[in-house]
Design an enzyme around this catalytic site. Structure first.
Site, short mmCIF file in Angstrom:
data_model
loop_
_atom_site.label_atom_id
_atom_site.label_comp_id
_atom_site.label_asym_id
_atom_site.label_seq_id
_atom_site.Cartn_x
_atom_site.Cartn_y
_atom_site.Cartn_z
N GLU A 55 4.71 2.05 14.88
CA GLU A 55 5.45 1.84 13.64
C GLU A 55 4.49 1.48 12.50
O GLU A 55 4.64 1.98 11.39
CB GLU A 55 6.48 0.72 13.84
CG GLU A 55 7.36 0.42 12.64
CD GLU A 55 8.31 1.55 12.26
OE1 GLU A 55 8.48 2.51 13.03
OE2 GLU A 55 8.88 1.48 11.15
N TYR A 65 -2.59 -1.00 10.58
CA TYR A 65 -3.10 -1.52 9.30
C TYR A 65 -4.39 -2.31 9.51
O TYR A 65 -4.49 -3.11 10.44
CB TYR A 65 -2.04 -2.42 8.67
CG TYR A 65 -2.48 -3.09 7.39
CD1 TYR A 65 -2.60 -2.37 6.21
CD2 TYR A 65 -2.78 -4.46 7.36
CE1 TYR A 65 -3.00 -2.99 5.03
CE2 TYR A 65 -3.19 -5.08 6.19
CZ TYR A 65 -3.29 -4.33 5.02
OH TYR A 65 -3.69 -4.93 3.86
N VAL A 66 -5.36 -2.05 8.64
CA VAL A 66 -6.59 -2.85 8.58
C VAL A 66 -6.77 -3.29 7.13
O VAL A 66 -6.58 -2.48 6.21
CB VAL A 66 -7.81 -2.02 9.04
CG1 VAL A 66 -9.10 -2.82 8.87
CG2 VAL A 66 -7.64 -1.58 10.49
N TYR A 96 0.84 -1.21 0.00
CA TYR A 96 0.00 0.00 0.00
C TYR A 96 0.87 1.25 0.00
O TYR A 96 0.54 2.26 -0.62
CB TYR A 96 -0.93 0.00 1.21
CG TYR A 96 -1.76 1.24 1.33
CD1 TYR A 96 -2.86 1.46 0.49
CD2 TYR A 96 -1.46 2.23 2.27
CE1 TYR A 96 -3.61 2.62 0.58
CE2 TYR A 96 -2.21 3.38 2.37
CZ TYR A 96 -3.29 3.57 1.53
OH TYR A 96 -4.03 4.72 1.61
N GLU A 97 2.01 1.19 0.70
CA GLU A 97 2.91 2.34 0.79
C GLU A 97 3.85 2.43 -0.42
O GLU A 97 4.80 3.20 -0.41
CB GLU A 97 3.71 2.28 2.10
CG GLU A 97 2.81 2.50 3.32
CD GLU A 97 3.52 2.36 4.67
OE1 GLU A 97 3.04 2.95 5.63
OE2 GLU A 97 4.55 1.66 4.72
N ASN A 103 -0.64 10.52 1.65
CA ASN A 103 -1.74 9.68 2.14
C ASN A 103 -2.79 10.54 2.86
O ASN A 103 -3.01 10.43 4.07
CB ASN A 103 -1.19 8.60 3.05
CG ASN A 103 -2.20 7.48 3.31
OD1 ASN A 103 -3.34 7.56 2.87
ND2 ASN A 103 -1.77 6.47 4.02
N GLY A 115 -14.53 1.37 11.66
CA GLY A 115 -14.06 1.79 12.98
C GLY A 115 -12.98 0.91 13.57
O GLY A 115 -12.64 1.07 14.75
N TYR A 157 -6.45 10.68 10.98
CA TYR A 157 -5.68 10.93 12.20
C TYR A 157 -6.06 12.29 12.82
O TYR A 157 -6.15 12.41 14.05
CB TYR A 157 -4.18 10.89 11.90
CG TYR A 157 -3.68 9.53 11.47
CD1 TYR A 157 -4.15 8.36 12.09
CD2 TYR A 157 -2.74 9.40 10.45
CE1 TYR A 157 -3.68 7.11 11.70
CE2 TYR A 157 -2.28 8.15 10.06
CZ TYR A 157 -2.75 7.02 10.68
OH TYR A 157 -2.29 5.79 10.31
#
Lengths: 166, 166
Positions: free
Chosen positions: A86, A89-90, A28-29, A127, A98, A134
């Site tokens: 660090e 992730y979901v 993903y990153e 992102n 949630g 956040y």
């Protein structure tokens, strides 16, 4: 019937799941080839005699679908440890329910229980969905600071000029 | 006769020097009121049974004139601890003599001896002399990442929504 969400500390049996999550997050990153960690590394550093990180697992009906991995940093201004997350992730199929928020509030509760004055983590500047998420949780971006890093050949070169005094 | 530079691990007797350095560095970083740490905090976290940071002292003819304070982070990509330098400081009167470089190379040598793949630290974006110094030492700035932080009331609010499972 709604699925049951449970957040619990990781156990050694979770190591294959943790490594799978780390790889999915790296993809993903946009760094799919960046993961060199092995199950042996994670077992040694998360569950061996010298614990280098802590990990929470999010599971739906007992199936792991996300994680939060953190370690302690130190603030010389506050004179206390803080928590650095660090990885959070979901799995994509389970987002928007949630679960990321539940993982983050869980780590925040651990920080409070340990008297940590700060909880922090790094985010990729592109992102924006994560940054918005956040910020809605009360986090602020540290705009003045950047991270510098030495690794690989540069670290070997720098370190071979110094002698460790231990 | 030239002064003799020595880099050595800090001892409990250095705690007053370490706190003085932390305050001087905060002043340089334009946050003179940010330091809440006490000598008791530094003694507990640096020299007690639960060691939260490591510290090196630079001394000239046995007089402490700078320090490097670091802790271990964890890279899930590398599957190994790295070193994060929280503070690196040399008193202004002693700059330009290679003392900061000696401290940094010393920490790099420790990182190598521990098999750490990375050495990193944060820098203020306006501190261009420091950034130039670090780049000459082989460091690169991580341009894509920013740090998010929750503290104070926001952390209390976030954490009280979650229950620590320990």
């Amino acid at each position: 019937m709604a699925a049951t969400l449970n957040i619990r500390p990781a156990t050694p049996a979770d190591v294959p799941h943790i490594l799978a999550f780390i790889r999915e997050l790296a993809e993903y990153e946009r760094e799919p080839d960046a993961v060199h960690a092995t199950e042996g590394d994670l077992f040694r550093d998360g569950f061996g005699p010298s614990k280098r990180f802590h990990c929470l697992i999010a599971e739906l009906d007992s199936a792991p679908i996300g994680f939060a991995l953190y370690f302690h940093n130190y603030s010389t201004w506050r004179g206390h440890t803080g928590i650095h997350i660090e990885d959070l992730y979901v799995r994509p199929a389970h987002r928007g329910q949630g679960i990321g928020r539940a993982l983050l509030t869980h780590v925040a509760a651990i920080a409070l229980s340990e008297g940590c004055p700060r909880l922090q983590w790094d985010v990729l500047e592109w992102n924006t969905p994560a940054i918005g998420f956040y910020e809605r949780m009360g986090a602020t971006m540290l705009m003045e600071w950047r991270t510098m890093r030495v690794s690989g050949e540069a670290l070997r070169s720098l370190g071979s000029a110094g002698a460790p005094s231990r």
